[in-house]
Design an enzyme around this catalytic site. Structure first.
Site, PDB file in Angstrom:
ATOM      1  CB  CYS A  83      -0.904   0.001   1.231  1.00 48.66           C
ATOM      2  SG  CYS A  83      -1.826   1.549   1.385  1.00 48.66           S
ATOM      3  CB  CYS A 111      -1.967   4.724   4.263  1.00 48.28           C
ATOM      4  SG  CYS A 111      -3.378   3.997   3.389  1.00 48.28           S
ATOM      5  CB  SER A 112      -0.041   0.923   6.624  1.00 49.70           C
ATOM      6  OG  SER A 112      -1.032   1.458   7.487  1.00 49.70           O
TER       7      SER A 112
END
Lengths: 217, 80
Positions: free
Chosen positions: A116, A119-120
């Protein structure tokens, strides 16, 4: 002097961790304020928050490993998983909430890896919390440009005739890699197969363990 | 490189040409959701790009691919 040296170490030989005597950050303060307000207004309760933290901590890569092993032994389930991985995971009894999940299959000529960059994003509702490196800027920025070099750092040197497909979770979908079933596993049970499936093999930064390296159950 | 606001079409894919890998259906527009605004549904696609298209001569292996989810309002059709 040896004595001086030991003063900085705990009896187990590790350095003492410094106390966190630092002011709260803006977002820490905001989280505490929001939580206290929600509790005060009766929207939630401290025990409910603790239960949710417990539920998240209880999720682990073992859930995904069970899904992968089922796909290895059951062709109908595998087809269902590749069509809609969220629906297939729910059918196995995993409470994954509103997760939208796509399974991408590794084959003889294709290797998939998940990231990603924004972000995460990670399939937490199935696999639990992501590893710290998954959230690092180094992994996120490098794996989209030089995936083969990054995978080599994870110990995975892919031949040139294998196509690498990187999947950037930029919006509403989450991803799980369906790794290829290792050779020499024909006689293993579904549970024994699940024990071969590592977290990294479902992110795509690794492959399943070879059967002789299987950890004792 | 990034316009202000909560944008989920990554900058490294701007202006690049890819192929729709699959349609994902309609999802609430994250550019509105991020600000707590009423969010209309927008069509979401998975688009596949070749590494050669994204990185040019710097691509590690030109035929490797990158798939990303892109909302319809960040896509425009190209003529072949």
């Amino acid at each position: 002097m040896p004595h001086d040296h030991h003063e900085h170490l705990s009896p187990s030989g590790h350095p003492y961790r410094k106390d966190d005597d630092v002011p709260l950050t803006y977002w820490q303060t905001m989280e505490i304020a929001m939580r206290e307000l929600l509790i005060e207004k009766g929207e939630t309760a401290a025990a409910e928050i603790a239960r949710q933290i417990d539920a998240m901590d209880a999720r682990s890569p073992a859930n995904g490993a069970a899904v992968v092993a089922r796909a290895w032994v059951d062709a109908d389930f595998k087809a269902r998983l590749l069509a809609d991985a969220a629906e297939a995971s729910r059918a196995m009894g995993f409470d994954i909430g509103p997760l939208h999940l796509i399974a991408v299959e590794n084959t003889r000529d294709t290797h998939n890896v998940i990231v990603c960059t924004l972000c995460s994003c990670y399939p937490r509702n199935l696999l639990g919390l992501p590893p710290d490196w998954y959230k690092s800027r180094a992994y996120r920025s490098r794996v989209v440009k030089t995936p083969r070099a990054v995978l080599r750092e994870f110990g995975l040197d892919l031949p040139a005739d294998v196509t690498v497909r990187v999947h950037d979770s930029t919006a509403d979908m989450r991803y799980i890699v369906l790794p290829a079933r290792p050779p020499g596993t024909e006689n293993l049970t579904e549970a024994e197969l699940a024990a071969l499936v590592t977290r990294d093999s479902m992110i795509g930064t690794g492959v399943p363990r070879a059967p002789d390296l299987r950890q004792p159950a | 490189m990034m316009p202000p606001g909560h944008i989920r079409a990554p900058a490294y894919l701007r202006g690049k040409t890819g192929v729709v890998e699959r349609r994902l259906g309609a999802f609430a527009n994250p550019e509105k959701l991020a600000y707590g605004l009423q969010a209309e549904k927008r069509d979401l696609y998975r688009v596949r790009f070749s590494m050669a298209e994204i990185w040019g001569a710097e691509a590690e292996a030109p035929d490797d691919t990158l798939d990303a989810e892109i909302y319809a309002h960040w896509l425009e059709q190209v003529q072949d």
